[in-house]
Design a protein around this motif. Structure first.
Motif, PDB file in Angstrom:
ATOM      1  N   SER A 122      22.137   9.649   5.338  1.00  0.00           N
ATOM      2  CA  SER A 122      21.393   9.446   3.875  1.00  0.00           C
ATOM      3  C   SER A 122      22.316   9.236   2.759  1.00  0.00           C
ATOM      4  CB  SER A 122      20.421  10.992   4.015  1.00  0.00           C
ATOM      5  OG  SER A 122      19.610  10.956   5.251  1.00  0.00           O
ATOM      6  N   PRO A 123      23.092   8.260   2.682  1.00  0.00           N
ATOM      7  CA  PRO A 123      23.669   8.425   1.375  1.00  0.00           C
ATOM      8  C   PRO A 123      23.369   7.839   0.648  1.00  0.00           C
ATOM      9  CG  PRO A 123      24.080   6.175   2.924  1.00  0.00           C
ATOM     10  CD  PRO A 123      22.904   7.360   3.792  1.00  0.00           C
ATOM     11  N   LEU A 124      21.691   6.976   0.166  1.00  0.00           N
ATOM     12  CA  LEU A 124      21.470   6.998  -1.008  1.00  0.00           C
ATOM     13  C   LEU A 124      21.055   8.242  -1.389  1.00  0.00           C
ATOM     14  CD1 LEU A 124      19.153   4.341  -1.561  1.00  0.00           C
ATOM     15  CD2 LEU A 124      18.890   6.319  -2.799  1.00  0.00           C
ATOM     16  N   LEU A 156      13.507   9.348  -3.198  1.00  0.00           N
ATOM     17  CA  LEU A 156      12.062   8.540  -1.871  1.00  0.00           C
ATOM     18  C   LEU A 156      11.691   7.655  -1.935  1.00  0.00           C
ATOM     19  CD1 LEU A 156      12.335  12.743  -1.423  1.00  0.00           C
ATOM     20  CD2 LEU A 156      13.726  10.822   0.061  1.00  0.00           C
ATOM     21  N   ASP A 157      11.721   6.571  -2.829  1.00  0.00           N
ATOM     22  CA  ASP A 157      10.388   5.875  -3.436  1.00  0.00           C
ATOM     23  C   ASP A 157      10.608   4.213  -2.658  1.00  0.00           C
ATOM     24  OD1 ASP A 157       8.168   4.545  -4.754  1.00  0.00           O
ATOM     25  OD2 ASP A 157       8.489   4.766  -6.383  1.00  0.00           O
ATOM     26  N   ALA A 158      10.339   4.415  -1.241  1.00  0.00           N
ATOM     27  CA  ALA A 158      10.616   2.792  -0.488  1.00  0.00           C
ATOM     28  C   ALA A 158       9.558   3.292   0.049  1.00  0.00           C
ATOM     29  CB  ALA A 158      12.258   2.288  -0.196  1.00  0.00           C
ATOM     30  N   ASP A 159       9.548   1.755   0.667  1.00  0.00           N
ATOM     31  CA  ASP A 159       8.784   1.811   2.415  1.00  0.00           C
ATOM     32  C   ASP A 159       9.821   2.504   3.581  1.00  0.00           C
ATOM     33  OD1 ASP A 159       6.986   0.286   0.988  1.00  0.00           O
ATOM     34  OD2 ASP A 159       8.595  -1.363   2.029  1.00  0.00           O
ATOM     35  N   SER A 161      31.405  14.145   4.159  1.00  0.00           N
ATOM     36  CA  SER A 161      30.649  14.369   5.453  1.00  0.00           C
ATOM     37  C   SER A 161      29.473  14.799   4.421  1.00  0.00           C
ATOM     38  CB  SER A 161      31.104  14.538   6.408  1.00  0.00           C
ATOM     39  OG  SER A 161      32.111  14.138   7.008  1.00  0.00           O
ATOM     40  N   PHE A 162      28.409  12.958   4.514  1.00  0.00           N
ATOM     41  CA  PHE A 162      27.047  14.034   3.969  1.00  0.00           C
ATOM     42  C   PHE A 162      26.067  14.600   5.890  1.00  0.00           C
ATOM     43  CE2 PHE A 162      26.561  10.422   0.374  1.00  0.00           C
ATOM     44  CZ  PHE A 162      27.819  11.294  -0.236  1.00  0.00           C
ATOM     45  N   LYS A 163      25.256  15.113   5.078  1.00  0.00           N
ATOM     46  CA  LYS A 163      24.665  15.598   6.178  1.00  0.00           C
ATOM     47  C   LYS A 163      23.150  15.471   6.076  1.00  0.00           C
ATOM     48  CE  LYS A 163      22.014  20.219   7.746  1.00  0.00           C
ATOM     49  NZ  LYS A 163      21.714  21.183   7.454  1.00  0.00           N
ATOM     50  N   ARG A 164      22.639  14.668   6.688  1.00  0.00           N
ATOM     51  CA  ARG A 164      21.665  13.446   7.058  1.00  0.00           C
ATOM     52  C   ARG A 164      19.752  14.270   5.949  1.00  0.00           C
ATOM     53  NH1 ARG A 164      19.014   8.923   8.489  1.00  0.00           N
ATOM     54  NH2 ARG A 164      21.829   8.123   9.965  1.00  0.00           N
ATOM     55  N   ARG A 165      20.055  14.395   5.488  1.00  0.00           N
ATOM     56  CA  ARG A 165      18.492  14.571   4.874  1.00  0.00           C
ATOM     57  C   ARG A 165      17.645  14.559   5.584  1.00  0.00           C
ATOM     58  NH1 ARG A 165      19.235  15.906  -0.374  1.00  0.00           N
ATOM     59  NH2 ARG A 165      17.249  16.313  -1.067  1.00  0.00           N
ATOM     60  N   VAL A 166      16.069  15.301   5.933  1.00  0.00           N
ATOM     61  CA  VAL A 166      14.671  15.277   6.361  1.00  0.00           C
ATOM     62  C   VAL A 166      13.890  15.297   5.133  1.00  0.00           C
ATOM     63  CG1 VAL A 166      16.418  16.529   8.549  1.00  0.00           C
ATOM     64  CG2 VAL A 166      15.161  17.813   6.263  1.00  0.00           C
ATOM     65  N   SER A 167      12.422  15.402   5.421  1.00  0.00           N
ATOM     66  CA  SER A 167      11.348  14.789   4.772  1.00  0.00           C
ATOM     67  C   SER A 167      11.447  15.977   4.481  1.00  0.00           C
ATOM     68  CB  SER A 167       9.929  14.568   5.803  1.00  0.00           C
ATOM     69  OG  SER A 167      10.261  15.449   7.031  1.00  0.00           O
ATOM     70  N   TYR A 204       9.791   5.682   3.619  1.00  0.00           N
ATOM     71  CA  TYR A 204      10.477   7.206   3.491  1.00  0.00           C
ATOM     72  C   TYR A 204       9.779   8.184   3.396  1.00  0.00           C
ATOM     73  CZ  TYR A 204      15.333   4.872   2.457  1.00  0.00           C
ATOM     74  OH  TYR A 204      16.297   4.825   2.854  1.00  0.00           O
ATOM     75  N   PRO A 205      10.058   9.354   3.293  1.00  0.00           N
ATOM     76  CA  PRO A 205       9.001  10.040   3.145  1.00  0.00           C
ATOM     77  C   PRO A 205       8.839  10.557   1.530  1.00  0.00           C
ATOM     78  CG  PRO A 205      10.882  11.499   4.184  1.00  0.00           C
ATOM     79  CD  PRO A 205      11.168   9.592   4.116  1.00  0.00           C
ATOM     80  N   CYS A 206       7.811  10.778   1.100  1.00  0.00           N
ATOM     81  CA  CYS A 206       8.022  10.816  -0.011  1.00  0.00           C
ATOM     82  C   CYS A 206       8.495  12.071  -0.687  1.00  0.00           C
ATOM     83  CB  CYS A 206       6.469  10.712  -1.041  1.00  0.00           C
ATOM     84  SG  CYS A 206       5.966   8.977  -0.681  1.00  0.00           S
ATOM     85  N   ALA A 207       8.841  12.457  -1.721  1.00  0.00           N
ATOM     86  CA  ALA A 207       8.491  13.308  -2.452  1.00  0.00           C
ATOM     87  C   ALA A 207       7.742  13.921  -3.125  1.00  0.00           C
ATOM     88  CB  ALA A 207       9.592  13.799  -4.354  1.00  0.00           C
ATOM     89  N   PHE A 208       7.293  15.260  -2.416  1.00  0.00           N
ATOM     90  CA  PHE A 208       6.298  16.356  -2.625  1.00  0.00           C
ATOM     91  C   PHE A 208       6.257  17.577  -2.940  1.00  0.00           C
ATOM     92  CE2 PHE A 208       8.617  17.806   1.311  1.00  0.00           C
ATOM     93  CZ  PHE A 208       8.129  19.479   1.530  1.00  0.00           C
ATOM     94  N   ILE A 209       5.227  18.215  -3.394  1.00  0.00           N
ATOM     95  CA  ILE A 209       4.812  19.487  -3.221  1.00  0.00           C
ATOM     96  C   ILE A 209       3.763  19.691  -2.901  1.00  0.00           C
ATOM     97  CG2 ILE A 209       3.798  21.276  -5.290  1.00  0.00           C
ATOM     98  CD1 ILE A 209       5.725  19.553  -7.940  1.00  0.00           C
ATOM     99  N   GLU A 210       3.597  20.842  -2.160  1.00  0.00           N
ATOM    100  CA  GLU A 210       2.388  21.862  -1.363  1.00  0.00           C
ATOM    101  C   GLU A 210       2.184  22.805  -2.237  1.00  0.00           C
ATOM    102  OE1 GLU A 210       4.124  22.697   2.782  1.00  0.00           O
ATOM    103  OE2 GLU A 210       3.408  20.380   3.419  1.00  0.00           O
ATOM    104  N   ILE A 211       0.573  22.544  -2.044  1.00  0.00           N
ATOM    105  CA  ILE A 211      -0.423  23.998  -3.585  1.00  0.00           C
ATOM    106  C   ILE A 211      -1.519  24.326  -2.501  1.00  0.00           C
ATOM    107  CG2 ILE A 211       0.619  23.508  -5.254  1.00  0.00           C
ATOM    108  CD1 ILE A 211      -1.896  21.594  -5.981  1.00  0.00           C
TER     109      ILE A 211
END
Length: 224
Positions: A82-84, A184-187, A157-163, A189-196
């Protein structure tokens, strides 16, 4: 015409394949199953380029072919996943793409060349610019302009990010919210989110408006 292979399953690189095909004989590999030593031996490419590949490359292929991968950091800074996203959350405004010979150790191979890349805009916009840079780098490498040099400096070193790392609820500033949404705004990719309560809200198309951030939001009912 020189014979090269482009290994990437992503539609992002369709245009890259077309553009390179004007100058080179290009074979595209889009799946892990298709990437075999037997197939590559039949093609006998000068190089096998991996603009974006998520699977392990078999040792036999690394040994028998010139395999080149492209990593969106100034290696050895930023080895790993997840470098970007890892660059943006660290506040980086620009980076370089490193073209490296692929070896068994992750992102540790010697470097052909590096070229600059800005990190403005959405992930899709950044990846589109990266594809253009990668095209330029491929031309340079095939033409013999890249001289392999060992990586120098301290390894970071970078750690791979998860959803789940796209959760906006812990952020403290509008700049952070803007960055999380855009990175995260690309085909695919899991979108940024909030859960309510019963819903998951997913955000895209962020923009600054004065002191606020506006974005497109989709409501998804959460599974009970």
């Amino acid at each position: 015409m020189k014979n090269i292979v482009i290994a990437s399953p992503h539609s992002l690189h369709d245009q890259l394949e077309i553009e390179l095909g004007v100058t080179f004989t290009v074979t595209r590999i889009k799946s892990r199953e298709a990437l075999t030593a037997e197939y590559l031996k039949a093609l006998n490419p000068s190089y096998v380029f991996f603009p974006h590949w998520s699977w392990i490359i078999p040792d036999e292929i690394l040994t028998d072919f010139q395999c080149v991968i492209f990593h969106m950091t100034d290696l050895p800074y930023g080895r790993g996943g997840s470098p970007l996203q890892n660059l943006i959350v660290r506040g980086k405004k620009a980076t370089v793409i490193s073209a490296i010979k692929c070896v068994k150790e992750l992102d540790a191979g010697p470097i052909y060349l590096k070229m600059p890349l800005t990190l403005d805009g959405t992930a899709k916009e950044i990846l589109d610019r990266a594809s253009t840079v990668i095209q330029q780098m491929i031309f340079k490498i095939v033409e013999g302009c890249g001289e392999l040099k060992d990586q120098l400096g301290d390894v970071v070193s970078f750690k791979r990010r998860v959803s789940d790392d796209g959760d906006l609820s812990h952020l403290e500033t509008t700049n952070q919210i803007y960055d999380y949404i855009r990175m995260l705004d690309a085909d695919n990719y899991p979108c940024a989110f909030i859960e309510i309560d019963n819903f998951r809200l997913e955000f895209t198309s962020a923009k600054h408006v004065g002191e606020t951030v506006e974005a497109v939001v989709k409501f998804h009912r959460r599974d009970k």
